[in-house]
Design an enzyme around this catalytic site. Structure first.
Site, PDB file in Angstrom:
ATOM      1  N   SER A   1       0.676  -1.085  -0.230  1.00 55.37           N
ATOM      2  CA  SER A   1      -0.301   0.101  -0.336  1.00 55.37           C
ATOM      3  C   SER A   1       1.103   1.346   0.387  1.00 55.37           C
ATOM      4  O   SER A   1       2.065   1.439   0.836  1.00 55.37           O
ATOM      5  CB  SER A   1      -1.063   0.468   1.353  1.00 55.37           C
ATOM      6  OG  SER A   1      -1.584   1.292   1.649  1.00 55.37           O
TER       7      SER A   1
ATOM      8  N   TYR B   1      -1.177  -1.263   9.763  1.00 55.98           N
ATOM      9  CA  TYR B   1      -1.523  -1.374   9.100  1.00 55.98           C
ATOM     10  C   TYR B   1       0.246  -0.971   8.232  1.00 55.98           C
ATOM     11  O   TYR B   1       0.617  -1.142   7.180  1.00 55.98           O
ATOM     12  CB  TYR B   1      -3.111  -1.196   8.704  1.00 55.98           C
ATOM     13  CG  TYR B   1      -2.524  -0.663   6.869  1.00 55.98           C
ATOM     14  CD1 TYR B   1      -3.757  -2.332   6.885  1.00 55.98           C
ATOM     15  CD2 TYR B   1      -3.063  -0.349   6.330  1.00 55.98           C
ATOM     16  CE1 TYR B   1      -4.153  -2.571   5.447  1.00 55.98           C
ATOM     17  CE2 TYR B   1      -3.249  -0.220   5.279  1.00 55.98           C
ATOM     18  CZ  TYR B   1      -3.415  -1.236   4.330  1.00 55.98           C
ATOM     19  OH  TYR B   1      -4.041  -1.975   3.029  1.00 55.98           O
TER      20      TYR B   1
END
Length: 258
Positions: free
Chosen positions: A137, A149
């Site tokens: 990401s 995350y």
């Protein structure tokens, strides 16, 4: 000649489904790995009929060690493509989040990527060919809203880049794709409020998959789909980290996501 085989984790929606459809259209047989057996079977039946390929359904929860081992055993039998797509984020603040949930997040986002890549590489190296695509990401390149995350995706990027150096000249390629916001179920499943996020920041699944496959063929290791994210990540490398954190706090609101 037997068709090449692509194993894809998390294919029941979003980018995983996009990769499954793309590799099916390109003539690969598939091994589909996810927890939701019903959605796996539905997608498998559709792709068998539309693409005329063989699709193996392998139900597994990658947060569970025994299930990771089951998928690793299948990879040890040999595949030509591995797409480590499965991953999830969570809502809420880090200091109030359930540690068990945070550990499961790391097990799926990090541990599964490591174990499955480790299992896939030996037969690929023996065959002198193979492709591994790890889905990370932009959050791994920029300090975003999510602490654990973002950290997990930064690990995936560093892991992939390091392995790419070691795999030079072997015929096996490893690549990491770093999308920004994509129109999928990701944020809804995580319970993350995305209201107010500018529409210009959203990417479409098909565009991300198309860009990824094209850049893999060119041999790129780190792939950032979307001009807007290429600009953001380039600027992020050039300006002081303090300023990058300030900017991402404005764009991402800086809270409410682990």
């Amino acid at each position: 000649m037997p068709r090449p085989v692509a194993l894809i984790t998390g294919p029941t929606s979003g980018l995983g489904e996009g990769f499954a459809r793309r590799y099916a259209a390109d003539g690969h047989d598939l091994v589909l790995v996810a927890r939701d057996v019903q959605r796996l079977e539905q997608l498998a039946a559709e792709l068998r009929q539309s693409a005329g390929i063989d699709v193996e359904v392998l139900p597994a929860d990658l947060a569970v060690a025994a299930d990771r081992a089951k998928v690793a055993d299948r990879l040890a039998d040999g595949v030509q493509v591995l797409v480590n797509n499965a991953g999830f984020g969570t809502s809420g603040e880090f200091w109030t989040a359930d540690p068990t949930l945070l550990q499961a997040q790391l097990d799926v986002n990090v541990t599964a990527v490591m174990h499955l890549t480790h299992a896939a590489l030996p037969p690929m190296l023996d065959a002198h060919r193979g492709t591994i695509i790890n889905v990370a990401s932009v959050a791994g390149l920029l300090p975003g809203r999510g602490s654990t995350y973002s950290a997990s995706k930064a690990w995936v990027i560093a892991f992939s880049e390091g392995l790419a150096n070691g795999l030079t000249g072997t015929g096996v390629g490893i690549h990491v794709v770093c999308p920004g916001f994509v129109r999928t179920e990701f944020h809804q499943r995580a319970g993350i409020d995305m209201s107010g996020t500018p529409s210009i920041l959203y990417l479409d699944v098909d565009d991300v998959v198309r860009t990824t496959v094209a850049r893999v063929r060119k041999g790129d290791v780190v792939i950032v789909p979307g001009l807007q994210y290429k600009v953001l990540t380039t600027v992020g490398r050039l300006v002081p980290r303090k300023l990058v954190r300030a900017l991402t706090k404005v764009v991402g609101k800086g809270r409410g996501r682990t």
